[in-house]
Design a protein around this motif. Structure first.
Motif, PDB file in Angstrom:
ATOM      1  N   ARG A 163      -4.803  -3.389  10.302  1.00  0.00           N
ATOM      2  CA  ARG A 163      -6.067  -3.043  10.966  1.00  0.00           C
ATOM      3  C   ARG A 163      -5.801  -2.193  12.205  1.00  0.00           C
ATOM      4  O   ARG A 163      -4.724  -2.285  12.806  1.00  0.00           O
ATOM      5  CB  ARG A 163      -6.811  -4.322  11.361  1.00  0.00           C
ATOM      6  CG  ARG A 163      -6.139  -5.102  12.483  1.00  0.00           C
ATOM      7  CD  ARG A 163      -6.831  -6.446  12.720  1.00  0.00           C
ATOM      8  NE  ARG A 163      -6.023  -7.308  13.584  1.00  0.00           N
ATOM      9  CZ  ARG A 163      -6.146  -7.366  14.909  1.00  0.00           C
ATOM     10  NH1 ARG A 163      -7.013  -6.587  15.526  1.00  0.00           N
ATOM     11  NH2 ARG A 163      -5.386  -8.174  15.618  1.00  0.00           N
ATOM     12  N   PRO A 164      -6.781  -1.368  12.603  1.00  0.00           N
ATOM     13  CA  PRO A 164      -6.621  -0.600  13.843  1.00  0.00           C
ATOM     14  C   PRO A 164      -6.683  -1.531  15.042  1.00  0.00           C
ATOM     15  O   PRO A 164      -7.411  -2.524  15.026  1.00  0.00           O
ATOM     16  CB  PRO A 164      -7.816   0.358  13.814  1.00  0.00           C
ATOM     17  CG  PRO A 164      -8.823  -0.278  12.930  1.00  0.00           C
ATOM     18  CD  PRO A 164      -8.064  -1.094  11.922  1.00  0.00           C
ATOM     19  N   LEU A 165      -5.917  -1.217  16.063  1.00  0.00           N
ATOM     20  CA  LEU A 165      -5.893  -2.053  17.267  1.00  0.00           C
ATOM     21  C   LEU A 165      -6.546  -1.291  18.423  1.00  0.00           C
ATOM     22  O   LEU A 165      -6.424  -0.064  18.505  1.00  0.00           O
ATOM     23  CB  LEU A 165      -4.444  -2.403  17.608  1.00  0.00           C
ATOM     24  CG  LEU A 165      -3.767  -3.265  16.542  1.00  0.00           C
ATOM     25  CD1 LEU A 165      -2.257  -3.322  16.773  1.00  0.00           C
ATOM     26  CD2 LEU A 165      -4.364  -4.678  16.529  1.00  0.00           C
ATOM     27  N   PRO A 166      -7.226  -1.998  19.295  1.00  0.00           N
ATOM     28  CA  PRO A 166      -7.953  -1.323  20.376  1.00  0.00           C
ATOM     29  C   PRO A 166      -7.023  -0.752  21.441  1.00  0.00           C
ATOM     30  O   PRO A 166      -6.355  -1.502  22.160  1.00  0.00           O
ATOM     31  CB  PRO A 166      -8.840  -2.434  20.956  1.00  0.00           C
ATOM     32  CG  PRO A 166      -8.149  -3.707  20.605  1.00  0.00           C
ATOM     33  CD  PRO A 166      -7.404  -3.463  19.324  1.00  0.00           C
ATOM     34  N   ALA A 167      -6.958   0.558  21.510  1.00  0.00           N
ATOM     35  CA  ALA A 167      -6.133   1.215  22.515  1.00  0.00           C
ATOM     36  C   ALA A 167      -6.817   2.523  22.922  1.00  0.00           C
ATOM     37  O   ALA A 167      -7.402   3.205  22.084  1.00  0.00           O
ATOM     38  CB  ALA A 167      -4.746   1.499  21.956  1.00  0.00           C
ATOM     39  N   VAL A 168      -6.748   2.836  24.195  1.00  0.00           N
ATOM     40  CA  VAL A 168      -7.417   4.023  24.726  1.00  0.00           C
ATOM     41  C   VAL A 168      -6.485   4.692  25.725  1.00  0.00           C
ATOM     42  O   VAL A 168      -5.882   4.010  26.554  1.00  0.00           O
ATOM     43  CB  VAL A 168      -8.718   3.627  25.470  1.00  0.00           C
ATOM     44  CG1 VAL A 168      -9.383   4.857  26.083  1.00  0.00           C
ATOM     45  CG2 VAL A 168      -9.671   2.882  24.564  1.00  0.00           C
ATOM     46  N   THR A 169      -6.344   6.010  25.640  1.00  0.00           N
ATOM     47  CA  THR A 169      -5.601   6.737  26.672  1.00  0.00           C
ATOM     48  C   THR A 169      -6.595   7.249  27.710  1.00  0.00           C
ATOM     49  O   THR A 169      -7.623   7.835  27.345  1.00  0.00           O
ATOM     50  CB  THR A 169      -4.838   7.914  26.059  1.00  0.00           C
ATOM     51  OG1 THR A 169      -3.901   7.398  25.115  1.00  0.00           O
ATOM     52  CG2 THR A 169      -4.078   8.692  27.128  1.00  0.00           C
ATOM     53  N   LEU A 170      -6.303   7.009  28.979  1.00  0.00           N
ATOM     54  CA  LEU A 170      -7.212   7.461  30.028  1.00  0.00           C
ATOM     55  C   LEU A 170      -7.302   8.978  29.999  1.00  0.00           C
ATOM     56  O   LEU A 170      -6.320   9.670  29.729  1.00  0.00           O
ATOM     57  CB  LEU A 170      -6.743   6.971  31.395  1.00  0.00           C
ATOM     58  CG  LEU A 170      -6.693   5.445  31.545  1.00  0.00           C
ATOM     59  CD1 LEU A 170      -6.444   5.076  33.002  1.00  0.00           C
ATOM     60  CD2 LEU A 170      -7.974   4.778  31.040  1.00  0.00           C
TER      61      LEU A 170
END
Ligand SMILES: [Zn+2]
Length: 641
Positions: A521-528
């Motif tokens: 599954r995709p995991l929650p990650a965000v690049t600023l």
């Protein structure tokens, strides 16, 4: 490994060579003539500054001193003798235990460049054995063993008139004969080797333990002579165990002669007497009767004469001689031609040298395949034979890039298969080395020698830094577990960085939102954001140092994890982002390099290098290791952290 017969006599009128001997304690240089004589011998203590470049600069300076001292002009070659492990054909020192920090040092190519002549690199004990056999105590013998008892213990063997080198040229490690199973720890990693008892450093260590004071091996023999009973006990054990190792060798080889050289043998009769007694008492009677045990006739000069003698040996016709046909052969340089002197008369004119050393452009066509690497790289062999390359076959940098990437990948897989802590260092090193070797192989052919050299030094540094990452395994694992834990608890990963580090931040996010290797599954990650509109807005209304902190303030919650990349460890906008993250209760992970900077985090992955490029490369490597851990956890292969 070599087509060269190092024992073959060379023509008496053959020109002189330069011998360079690299020991753990001292460096030596001399001009060596065809009669095995060392001229202009100079020595200096080996600098241990932590940077091998200091020592090689010092070594080459010694070489030039020796050349000036005898007015030698037009030396034919430079011979380098050093403790192994080493790769003779490529002129590479791997990481000799007596030279800490010398990881993959291209000493042969560097020496060729410094002196403008071909190089020959050989194990120091093998070189010394050749010198003693041809010009010293071993003259006229058929089977001769040579042991150097020095900082470490090495050996070389001539068996039935032939130099024994072993399958890969590293045979003759007589220092690692076990004389006491489970005994003292040896530098090689095993216990009870004779080197762990009878080498100069082992004698000093044992004397320190027994006598409670600092003593050199020479100090021990002096104390024995002065009647010190503790020193006498240390010495008695030393010569007994050395004798036991020699007796084993006598049983195995039944030699005419065993030659003992190296600094410790300066003890003279105090050493030779007891060793001879043990051999006479313990070796099988016929072998014990046949074998004499004698000191090296070349004395302290055996090392540097050995270094010269290996370069004296004439290359076989149609030569595939290590080093001599190499693209590393540097151009003749004016600097290496001091004024005419006695030796000048016997040295060949430049014209002859040039005839045996084709100009650079032809070297690729005439250089021999490089041992095993060549065998596994057919395109290189084809190139070497001067044939054209198939369209679409990657060459030069492209081949190097592909192979280095494959090597890195292989290293990572090996590390992961064997478990992170146990496997990482070894796996990475092996993978990187394979990448380096194949990369260099691919890099021959159309690539200019200078480019090959540049690539080599770049990759050497890369491998050295990657090897040092082994110390970070626990921290890498802790960082990976922290990220898994926060993701398991419903947290989000925020990543950030400037410039190349911004790309690393995006890279990690990509691996998490997408996947690394496994379907999951995709995991929650965000690049600023580093989008110009966000940068100009925040930097304009607040401060550039707030660019990330403001975004963290807007997004991060307790339970999240903020992963920051900064090669310097000091970027103000990264420092403030981490401070803000902590203030908001988020966990923090920092990828940095060099010395600890102002940035603080719960987990700090500090790459031990001051080079921005190396730090960024290692950041990629570490983020892949962490991605692998997250993958394994998210795919259900690993239990939750
Ligand atoms: Zn050992």
């Amino acid at each position: 490994m070599s087509g060269t017969d190092l024992l073959a006599p060379c023509p008496g009128d053959a020109g002189p060579v330069l011998g360079l001997d690299i020991g753990g304690t001292k460096l030596a240089a001399a001009v060596v003539t065809a009669d095995g004589t060392a001229h202009g011998l100079v020595t200096t203590p080996t600098p241990h500054t932590g940077d091998w470049r200091d020592a090689t600069a010092c070594l080459f300076d010694l070489g030039h001193q020796a050349l000036r001292a005898v007015g030698a002009r037009g030396i034919r070659a430079v011979g380098i003798a050093c403790g192994g492990p080493l790769d003779g054909p490529s002129g590479m020192l791997m990481s000799p235990p007596h030279l800490p920090g010398w990881t993959r040092v291209p000493i042969g190519p560097l020496a060729a460049e410094a002196f403008g002549v071909p190089f020959v690199l050989e194990n120091d004990a093998t070189a010394a054995a050749v010198a003693e056999y041809r010009f010293g105590a071993g003259r006229g013998t058929a089977t001769m063993l040579y042991l150097t008892v020095s900082t470490g213990i090495g050996g070389g063997a001539v068996v039935g008139g032939r130099l024994h080198r072993g399958a890969a040229g590293n045979g003759g490690e007589f220092g690692h004969i076990i004389v006491r199973r489970g005994g003292r720890l040896c530098a090689c990693g095993r216990r009870g080797c004779v080197e762990a008892y009878a080498s100069g450093s082992a004698i000093a260590q044992r004397a320190r333990e027994a006598c409670g004071r600092e003593m050199t091996a020479a100090g021990v023999t002096a104390a024995v002579a002065a009647g010190d009973p503790a020193a006498a006990a240390v010495w008695a054990e030393t010569v007994d165990l050395l004798g036991a190792a020699v007796a084993d060798l006598v049983n195995v080889f039944e030699p005419d002669l065993v030659v003992l050289g190296g600094g410790v043998t300066r003890a003279g009769a105090m050493l030779l007497g007891p060793v001879r007694e043990v051999v006479a008492r313990e070796a099988m009677p016929p072998a014990a009767r046949a074998a004499r045990v004698e000191p090296a006739a070349l004395g302290d000069r055996v090392g540097v004469i050995g270094a010269g003698v290996i370069a004296l040996a004439p290359p076989p016709t149609g030569s595939s001689r290590p080093g001599l046909g190499s693209t590393h052969t540097g151009p003749p340089r004016a600097a290496s031609s001091p004024p005419r002197g006695e030796l000048a008369a016997s040295s060949p004119p430049r014209g002859e040298l040039a005839a045996s050393s084709p100009p650079r452009g032809e070297l690729a066509a005439s250089s021999p395949p490089r041992g095993e690497f060549a065998a596994s790289s057919p395109p290189r062999g084809e190139l070497a034979a001067g044939e054209s390359v198939e369209a679409g076959t990657p060459t030069g940098f492209e081949a190097a890039r592909i192979e280095v990437s494959a090597g890195l990948e292989g290293g990572l897989e090996a590390a992961l298969e064997r478990g992170l802590e146990a496997g990482l260092e070894r796996g990475l090193e092996r993978g990187l080395e394979r990448g380096l070797e194949r990369g260099l192989e691919g890099g021959r052919g159309p690539m200019a020698p200078a480019m090959v050299h540049w690539l080599e030094s770049h990759l050497d540094e890369h491998v050295a830094v990657a090897s040092a990452l082994g110390e970070l395994t626990a921290e890498i694992r802790a960082a990976g577990e922290l990220i898994c834990r926060r993701l398991a608890g419903g947290g989000t990963v925020y990543t950030l960085g400037n410039g190349g580090s911004a790309a690393d931040a995006q890279h990690l996010t990509g691996e998490l939102v997408g996947h690394f290797k496994r379907e999951r599954r995709p995991l929650p990650a965000v690049t600023l954001s580093t989008d110009p509109s966000v940068l100009t807005c925040v930097a304009n209304d607040f401060d550039y140092a707030d660019v990330f902190a403001r975004q963290i303030e807007a997004l991060a919650r307790p339970g999240d994890v903020v992963v920051a990349f900064t090669t310097s460890g000091r970027s103000p906008n990264v420092v403030s982002a981490l401070d803000t993250a902590r203030a908001r209760g988020a966990a923090t992970v920092l990828f940095a390099g060099g010395a600890p900077g102002a940035a603080r985090a719960d987990r700090v992955l500090l790459v031990p290098s001051k080079s921005t490029q190396r730090v960024q490369e290692m950041h990629t490597l570490m983020l892949h290791v962490i991605s692998e851990m997250v993958d394994a956890w998210a795919a259900g292969e690993e239990p939750g952290p």
